[in-house]
Scaffold this active site. Structure first.
Site, PDB file in Angstrom:
ATOM      1  N   LYS A  95       2.633 -13.930 -23.718  1.00  0.00           N
ATOM      2  CA  LYS A  95       1.543 -14.354 -24.589  1.00  0.00           C
ATOM      3  C   LYS A  95       0.735 -13.136 -25.008  1.00  0.00           C
ATOM      4  CE  LYS A  95      -0.888 -17.869 -23.105  1.00  0.00           C
ATOM      5  NZ  LYS A  95      -1.612 -18.833 -22.217  1.00  0.00           N
ATOM      6  N   SER A 170      -2.541 -23.050 -24.559  1.00  0.00           N
ATOM      7  CA  SER A 170      -2.543 -21.805 -25.309  1.00  0.00           C
ATOM      8  C   SER A 170      -1.207 -21.075 -25.277  1.00  0.00           C
ATOM      9  CB  SER A 170      -3.639 -20.884 -24.783  1.00  0.00           C
ATOM     10  OG  SER A 170      -3.381 -20.497 -23.451  1.00  0.00           O
ATOM     11  N   SER A 194      -2.731 -24.939 -20.178  1.00  0.00           N
ATOM     12  CA  SER A 194      -2.109 -24.096 -21.198  1.00  0.00           C
ATOM     13  C   SER A 194      -0.625 -23.840 -21.020  1.00  0.00           C
ATOM     14  CB  SER A 194      -2.841 -22.749 -21.289  1.00  0.00           C
ATOM     15  OG  SER A 194      -4.128 -22.932 -21.822  1.00  0.00           O
TER      16      SER A 194
END
Length: 476
Positions: A95, A170, A194
């Site tokens: 990420k 996320s 997430s």
């Protein structure tokens, strides 16, 4: 592709179709057995990214040259007789909240100057030490704040099951990449759902480990001790393989979870155990919001119950009550770190509306406000774990709704944006507050080809049991 003696010539090299059909565990075994080289695997996945990413927006940056150099070194090490590391030659991506040496970290924000990181962050470092090869950085919401992966710096991450829909957040870019076959698996981070939210939205297995289980991102440094790294994978064994790599590092946290008695992969492969499971559709956000389940969410839960009982587990209704102060306390503590982000004054207007509003409020709060909210959440943790302890595991839906359309959250009203996130995923953040392990498993395919699933919440430190049950459900 069977695993046998090392390959010795081009005729033995697997085709692209064979590579794409391998699970992460099978691919790891093939790499270790030298049936395929790290360079071949890297090129295959880079070609997948090149073909698919323009339409899915999973990657913010692709680091092809760095990946090729690492793959070359991995092949050379094996050729020189070195024993393969646990994830030797395995492609993954991080990420864009995680520092990777030589690659800019944007945090998903136009307000952050994109400077290359001087060194790997802890999570990238341990996975590199395990032999994994990073292919790039994946799409995230600004500062990882949201349950959708849209920002102002790159196209939104899209759901491979339906590109008009979001893969969640996320870890949305990472989930999209795995679900589309651009990666065999990927690490994520989970501070309020997430990992589990995007896993559920894209039909993957997503594991949130126990607080402190993974020293590199173990819920120790953020104010609420919410955040922990965890795997996104296509099945339980693949998730367990990555989890084994994540925990294999020096541990500098006295409060972290103890090491498992055996590997998590062994637990997933054995798939043993029969458990008494409490079922609840109560959400701690009910005191502030009207929480409703879409029919598809209900069908996903019902399919999960049938699969669990079919595997020999006892599922019974659980009467669980939650502190009505939870929504306000969670929101306050969740957004508090925004006050500590060092932003140049002339960049504040580059924030998305949600972040700008939450940051302004965070800067205005007092220490007493924060201390009071943290105290409420610590009480919530103790009370909730006490209630859950009547069962071996807890069962909830993952999502309250089917995956949302791209742009659905961007109303221009920060409070409505946040409320929509809570109604979409009303069952995940409480697990982070409690520090418990949880896993999401897809259970029901809708008429539109979307996956809905269930969340299983374990007792403290019970990741191995969760992986075992997830593996059982895969065989149903």
């Amino acid at each position: 592709m069977p695993i046998g003696p090392p390959a010795h010539g081009p005729a033995d090299a697997p085709s692209d179709a064979e590579l794409g059909a391998l699970t992460a565990l099978q691919l790891r075994n093939a790499l270790a057995a030298r049936q395929v080289s790290a360079r071949e695997v890297t090129e295959y996945y880079l070609s997948r990214i090149e073909a698919l990413n323009p339409s899915l927006g999973a990657f913010i940056a692709v680091t092809a040259d760095l990946a090729r150099a690492e793959a070359f070194r991995a092949d050379e090490a094996l050729a020189q007789g070195r024993a393969p590391a646990l994830l030797h030659g395995m492609p993954l991506a991080h990420k864009d909240l995680t520092d990777v040496a030589g690659v800019p970290t944007t945090m998903g924000s136009a307000a952050v100057p994109p400077a290359p990181a001087a060194e790997d962050g802890p999570l990238a470092s341990i996975l590199r030490a395990a032999g994994a090869i990073s292919l790039g950085k994946t799409q995230v919401p600004e500062f990882g704040l949201s349950s959708y992966s849209e920002n102002l710096i790159a196209p939104p991450a899209r759901n491979p099951l339906d590109p008009s829909l979001s893969p969640g957040g996320s870890s949305g870019g990472s989930a999209a990449a795995v679900a589309a076959g651009m990666l065999p698996f990927a690490p994520g981070t989970d501070g309020g759902g997430s990992v589990r939210i995007p896993a559920a939205a894209t039909g993957l297995v997503g594991l949130k480990p126990n607080r402190g289980r993974i020293p590199a991102g173990g819920g120790q440094r953020d104010l609420g001790q919410f955040v922990v790294a965890g795997p996104l994978a296509r099945n339980a064994a693949d998730a367990a393989l990555m989890l084994d790599a994540m925990v294999a590092e020096p541990n500098f946290h006295a409060t972290s979870a103890p090491a498992p008695g055996g590997s998590f992969l062994e637990a997933a492969l054995r798939a043993e155990g029969r458990f008494r499971i409490g079922l609840s559709t109560r959400s701690p956000f009910e005191s502030r919001l009207d929480i409703q389940l879409d029919p598809e969410a209900v069908l996903g839960l019902e399919a999960g119950v049938l699969a669990l009982t079919g595997a020999g587990h006892i599922v019974e209704d659980a009467d669980v009550q939650y502190d009505e102060r939870y929504p306000d306390a969670f929101s306050l503590v969740w957004t508090a770190p925004l006050a500590n982000i060092p932003l140049p004054a002339d960049q504040e207007d580059q924030l998305v509306p949600l972040t700008a509003t939450m940051r302004r409020r965070a800067l205005q709060r007092s220490a007493a406000d924060l201390a009071g909210a943290v105290d409420i959440l610590r009480g919530f943790e103790e009370d909730t774990i006490r209630q859950y302890a009547a069962w071996d595991m807890m069962l909830t839906p993952v999502l309250g709704m089917t995956p949302r359309p791209i742009g659905w959250y961007w109303t221009g009203d920060a409070d409505e944006d946040y409320a929509r996130q809570c109604r979409y995923s009303p069952f995940t953040s409480m697990v982070n507050v409690c520090g418990l392990p949880a896993i999401t498993v897809p259970t029901y395919r809708t008429a539109d080809g979307l996956w809905m699933g269930i969340q299983l919440i374990g007792r403290p430190g019970a990741e191995a049991e969760l992986l075992a049950v997830a593996a059982q459900l895969e065989s149903q």
